[in-house]
Design a protein around this motif. Structure first.
Motif, PDB file in Angstrom:
ATOM      1  N   ALA A 157     -12.427  -5.284  36.934  1.00 36.18           N
ATOM      2  CA  ALA A 157     -11.231  -4.582  36.484  1.00 36.18           C
ATOM      3  C   ALA A 157     -10.185  -4.598  37.591  1.00 36.18           C
ATOM      4  N   GLU A 158     -10.647  -4.327  38.820  1.00 32.29           N
ATOM      5  CA  GLU A 158      -9.743  -4.338  39.954  1.00 32.29           C
ATOM      6  C   GLU A 158      -9.129  -5.725  40.131  1.00 32.29           C
ATOM      7  N   ASN A 170      -9.325  -1.593  31.335  1.00 33.72           N
ATOM      8  CA  ASN A 170      -8.396  -2.042  32.381  1.00 33.72           C
ATOM      9  C   ASN A 170      -6.949  -2.061  31.907  1.00 33.72           C
ATOM     10  N   PHE A 184      -9.473   3.249  32.903  1.00 38.52           N
ATOM     11  CA  PHE A 184     -10.831   3.273  33.464  1.00 38.52           C
ATOM     12  C   PHE A 184     -10.838   4.101  34.741  1.00 38.52           C
ATOM     13  N   VAL A 230     -18.531  -4.614  36.940  1.00 43.95           N
ATOM     14  CA  VAL A 230     -17.461  -4.403  35.951  1.00 43.95           C
ATOM     15  C   VAL A 230     -16.223  -3.823  36.623  1.00 43.95           C
ATOM     16  N   ASP A 231     -16.500  -2.823  37.473  1.00 43.60           N
ATOM     17  CA  ASP A 231     -15.403  -2.162  38.146  1.00 43.60           C
ATOM     18  C   ASP A 231     -14.601  -3.155  38.957  1.00 43.60           C
ATOM     19  N   ARG A 270     -17.901   3.996  30.423  1.00 41.73           N
ATOM     20  CA  ARG A 270     -17.901   3.310  29.121  1.00 41.73           C
ATOM     21  C   ARG A 270     -18.473   4.202  28.024  1.00 41.73           C
ATOM     22  N   ASP A 316     -20.250  -2.123  41.785  1.00 42.88           N
ATOM     23  CA  ASP A 316     -20.410  -2.378  40.372  1.00 42.88           C
ATOM     24  C   ASP A 316     -19.595  -3.592  39.929  1.00 42.88           C
TER      25      ASP A 316
END
Lengths: 712, 312
Positions: B27-28, A516, A480, B23-24, A502, B21
């Protein structure tokens, strides 16, 4: 080959008895994550003088099974079944016992000639060492035999070359030396494991010729392991197709290539780009990826990727069943495959944008305006002496006076062998390295000499996809983040960047939910898709593709090629496609520029190039590429170039190709003098076709006898 | 797409891209959790972390609870072997060794950790910049490193610390040691970066228009983390020993203050006659070095996404 001084082996007395007999071979290699069942029961028999090709993709177990024959697997590997070399059982023997047959009965040629010779000994010593290991002969006799062997494999002036060190020889020469060592004791079996994969096509042709010469001279049986169906088509009598540790189909080359009885073989043939294909025909990729070796398999290993799969395929493993006397396939539904074509079998997964039949796609892509223009690019890399002062001791003439024009919505292919300067040219076009001379402009704006901050906004329009999907993604960044990086750099991430990423994942056929994950969790083909998504993130107009598929397996490569074609149609991209693989070029390119030693020797529309190439180098290059069709392969006239590419530090004067040129060799002295003094410029032959040769004669390097191939 | 207009959207230095964001961020978050999971499964690293935390508590909370500090007290009988009142005995002059040990560990930890953080941060950056740019920048930067490396450390220390105000406080000692020890880190990181910079992902970042700072901070340094951590953990051990030898020469932490190195130095003649003076500080130094090494190992593995999540 005159030597007859080794003891005749009683086992070979019966001419028809197999010299190599592998029966139900299993290899399990224990790892920290459990056993890897690398070879899962293969059997084959080989008689003297026969050649068997083992084809398969990486991880199919083809190399492991070959190493097992010589007992060269790691000590921890568990081997079961039977391997008999001229009646001598190999499985279960100790290392010390096996040295008796290694080299004497079975010899091996490895893939990488750079590492399979010892750099501190002259090649002659390494050949005589092999002779002395098995025979009691005088040093003089061994040396004499070494010279003779070097002559057999086609090394010029073997009397002098015998004292050369490996680093003084080119890759092709070294591979021939390895071959000479393999032949040294007249073995019964020569196993060649991807012997030409590390070499350029023109050199590959030379080495394959040497391999045939070695076979004739020793009368040995040959096991040729390769991933290239074209090589198998032209150089062996029988093939065995391996998939996930098993032989899934075996038979004579003609039968297997013309009427494959296993969906995987059919898929391989359909996904292999062919140089003799009709223009712009779509390839037929096999969906999915090969199972990872540590995966527990039940039933047919190909079932998850097979359009014919029924429940029975997942529960019972199909055995090799004879189709004819010489042909067997391991498929429950082999009888349904008669006369079927790959695109019919794998119909569901050719591009979703229901594309018309390949024949009909005479793509009338209008050539747009020039987008990226290079004029007179020159790049010299300084070579510095070692030490504190580091004086300039010479220059590598990597690129010399290259001019190119990339038009909108078109694919320009830059073709050449390794070291010809094609990648350097591509990087200069992107202003990633500054040219020594010349200039690059993008839509009229000069890029050369722009500072990196002035260049940054222009980078959005020009992106690059790299060759090695393993090195081109930061291993410590999730995919990502890798795709998002260009957006972040250009400050576009804050407004809807995550959604854009995405969307890009979906565009290249990846699951956005895998964002991820780290690069190492993906297969080669998937990583290359990540690399393409990253390049597309900023909606570029020009994409430089630097050998984007050369590191991928055939069945996966086809999917990426199709993706690139589809993206070009949907997004109106212009591609600069750098490649050494003419078969792929034929599928993708509109215009082709052929490079040799830093210069463009010929440029032509793709059809024209393959039907009427005029430069002797282009003709040789095209004729050296193997075609996966045994009948055509045998009927073809080959131009095999002599020698190796000269060093770019001291390129030949005049025409740089003259040292290897077959046309030059036939010229009169006066004509030769012109080649040696006058640099040929690109002369226009009409229809966008330009050739840099004083004595250019167009001819069809594929041979006129054959109409364009339609997929079988 | 044929936009050739000058940079309307100014390229933001997106190193500070703290994106809002959801989603970001998740992920992190996932990555951090994965690193944490991998670290937690590293047995030796977890055991070491526990021991190190106990040592830190001992050094910083201990003095608040224990009646004796590290100074001389008349009430203390000198030269006593371990007893209930003084578990590690007492010195000739009348120190409680346990009290000294707490204070000494505290000072030593402060010096060692400060050195490792300062020297690693500075050295890694220095080495990465030199290795990334190569050419004359590299030549100049690495010659500076070479010069610093050949200066005899103790002579330089003697020259400097005489002229530094507060030359015997722990932070001055830490600064001086750091000044001379970042060079090893710089050399290690430069070597790694020299090979990393040739990788295609660096070129890919450049092709995307990434600035040099972004490439160094986001691509090169994280990928050099493994060797850097190893070098940094070695550095901690070195700085503890350096501090001890500086104290011995009279340039480090001075009495009445105390450090582990100074304690060993004071007791070096007593190793056989009064072992309670010699062994406790020695064991503490060994313990601190070992735990930090194991934690470094665990950290290196946890930060490497290629490591599988298996217990080791």
């Amino acid at each position: 080959m005159t030597s007859t001084n080794h003891a005749p082996n009683p086992a070979t007395a019966a001419a028809d008895a197999p010299v190599l007999s592998v029966t139900d071979l299993h290899v399990r290699i224990p790892t920290s994550e459990g056993d890897v069942h690398a070879v899962r029961g293969i059997s084959y028999h080989l008689r003297r003088g026969e050649a068997l090709g083992i084809v398969g993709e990486s991880g199919s177990g083809k190399s492991v099974s070959a190493l097992a024959v010589l007992g060269l697997l790691p000590r921890t590997a568990r081997v079961s079944g039977s391997i008999q070399v001229a009646g001598y059982e190999v499985v279960g023997r100790k290392d010390a016992e096996l040295t008796r047959i290694r080299g004497a009965r079975v010899a091996m040629v490895f893939q990488d000639p750079l590492t399979s010779l010892n750099p501190v000994h002259p090649i002659g010593t390494q050949i005589t060492e092999a002779i002395h290991a098995h025979r009691d002969v005088s040093r003089a006799a061994a040396r004499e035999r070494a010279v003779e062997l070097l002559r057999t494999v086609g090394i010029p002036q073997p009397e002098q070359r015998i004292d050369a060190y490996p680093h003084e020889l080119s890759g092709g020469m070294r591979q021939r030396v390895v071959l000479a060592i393999a032949m040294a004791n007249d073995p019964d079996v020569i196993i060649a494991d991807e012997p030409t994969t590390a070499l350029d096509v023109t050199v590959q042709a030379q080495v394959l010729d040497a391999l045939q010469a070695a076979r004739r001279a020793t009368g040995a049986a040959l096991v040729l392991i390769t991933h290239d169906l074209g090589i198998a088509a032209g150089h062996v009598d029988r093939v065995a197709v391996m998939y996930a540790g098993r032989i899934v189909e075996t038979g004579s080359v003609d039968e297997v290539f013309s009427s494959p009885q296993m969906p995987y073989t059919l898929g391989l043939l359909g996904s292999q780009p062919r140089m003799d294909a009709a223009p712009h025909s779509r390839l037929v990729p096999i969906p999915g990826a090969p199972p990872s070796p540590d995966h527990q398999l039940s039933g047919c290993a190909f079932a998850p990727r097979c359009p014919l799969a029924k429940p029975v395929c997942r529960t019972s493993t199909p055995q090799l069943t004879a189709v004819s006397d010489t042909h067997a396939a391991a498929c429950h539904f082999a009888d349904q495959l008669a006369g079927i074509r790959p695109e019919e079998l794998f119909a569901s997964n050719t591009a979703p944008s229901a594309n018309p039949l390949p024949e009909a796609v005479e793509r009338t892509r209008s050539r747009g305006e020039p987008v990226l223009v290079a004029e007179g690019l020159v790049k010299h890399f300084p070579v510095r002496s070692k030490g504190l002062i580091r004086r300039r001791s010479g220059e590598i003439h990597a690129v010399c006076d290259v001019s190119l024009t990339l038009h909108a919505h078109q694919t320009l292919a830059l073709v050449g062998e390794s070291g010809c300067g094609k990648s350097t040219t591509a990087r200069m076009l992107l202003n990633l390295i500054p040219p020594t001379r010349g200039r690059v402009s993008y839509r009229g704006q000069t890029l050369t000499g722009l500072s990196s901050s002035r260049m940054r906004p222009l980078r959005r329009s020009m992106q690059i996809v790299f060759q090695d999907p393993f090195a081109s993604l930061d291993p410590r960044m999730t995919v990502f983040d890798a795709v998002a990086e260009p957006l972040r750099v250009h400050g576009q991430f804050r407004n809807g960047g995550a959604e854009r990423v995405r969307e890009l994942f979906r565009l290249v056929g990846l699951d956005p939910a895998h964002g991820n994950r780290y690069p190492h969790e993906f297969s080669g083909g998937q990583r290359q898709r990540v690399g393409i998504a990253r390049a597309l993130a900023l909606e570029p107009e020009v994409l430089v593709l630097d050998e984007p598929v050369s590191a991928l397996d055939v069945s996966v490569q086809a999917g990426v090629i199709n993706l690139l074609e589809e993206l070009q149609e949907r997004l109106g991209l212009s591609y600069l496609f750098v490649s050494h693989d003419l078969a792929v070029v034929r599928h993708l390119a509109d215009q082709v520029a052929v490079m040799y030693l830093g210069r463009i020797v010929e440029t032509a529309p793709v059809e024209r190039l393959f039907t009427a190439a005029a430069h002797p180098y282009t003709q040789a290059l095209i004729s050296a590429v193997p075609i996966p069709d045994p009948r055509r392969e045998r009927a073809r006239q080959r131009i095999v170039l002599r020698g190796d590419v000269p060093s770019p530090m001291h390129p030949p004067s005049g025409c740089r190709f003259r040292t290897r040129c077959p046309v030059f060799a036939r010229l009169t002295e006066a004509e030769q003098a012109r080649c040696a003094t006058e640099v040929p410029t690109l002369a226009d032959h009409g229809n966008d076709h330009a050739v840099a040769c004083h004595y250019a004669v167009p001819r069809s390097p594929l041979g006129d006898a054959f109409p364009p191939h339609r997929t079988p | 797409m044929s936009d050739l207009h000058p940079p309307a959207s100014t390229p933001a230095p997106s190193a500070s891209a703290a994106s809002p964001d959801p989603v970001d961020r998740s992920a992190e978050h996932g990555q951090l959790r994965m690193v944490a999971t991998r670290f937690l499964r590293h047995r030796m690293a977890m055991a070491s972390l526990t021991v190190l935390v106990l040592t830190v508590l001992f050094a910083f909370l201990g003095p608040l609870l224990w009646p004796w500090d590290h100074t001389v007290h008349r009430e203390i009988l000198p030269n006593q072997p371990p007893s209930w009142a003084h578990p590690f005995g007492t010195t000739n002059a009348g120190h409680d060794v346990l009290g000294q040990l707490m204070r000494g560990t505290q000072q030593t930890l402060k010096v060692a950790l400060t050195v490792s953080v300062l020297a690693t941060a500075f050295g890694a950056l220095w080495g990465a910049v030199a290795g990334y740019y190569r050419g004359w920048i590299d030549a100049v930067m690495m010659r500076i490193v070479d010069v610093l490396m050949v200066v005899p450390l103790l002579v330089a220390v003697a020259a400097i610390s005489g002229n530094v105000r507060g030359g015997t406080t722990w932070w001055a000692v830490a600064l001086i040691i750091a000044l001379f020890s970042w060079t090893t880190i710089a050399r290690v990181v430069r070597g790694v970066v020299l090979s990393l910079r040739e990788q295609e992902f660096v070129e890919a970042a450049r092709a995307a228009g990434a600035s040099d700072a972004r490439i160094v901070l986001h691509h090169l340094l994280p990928n050099a983390a493994g060797p850097t951590i190893v070098a940094a953990t070695l550095l901690i051990a070195t700085s503890i020993l350096l501090e001890a030898s500086m104290s011995f020469l009279g340039f480090g932490i001075q009495a009445p203050d105390i450090s582990l190195g100074l304690m060993i130095d004071n007791a070096r003649t007593a190793a056989f006659t009064r072992p309670w003076l010699f062994y406790p500080p020695g064991l503490f130094i060994v313990m601190i070095c070992l735990t930090i090494n194991f934690i470094g190992d665990g950290l290196r593995d946890a930060l490497d996404p290629r490591q599988t999540i298996t217990r080791r």
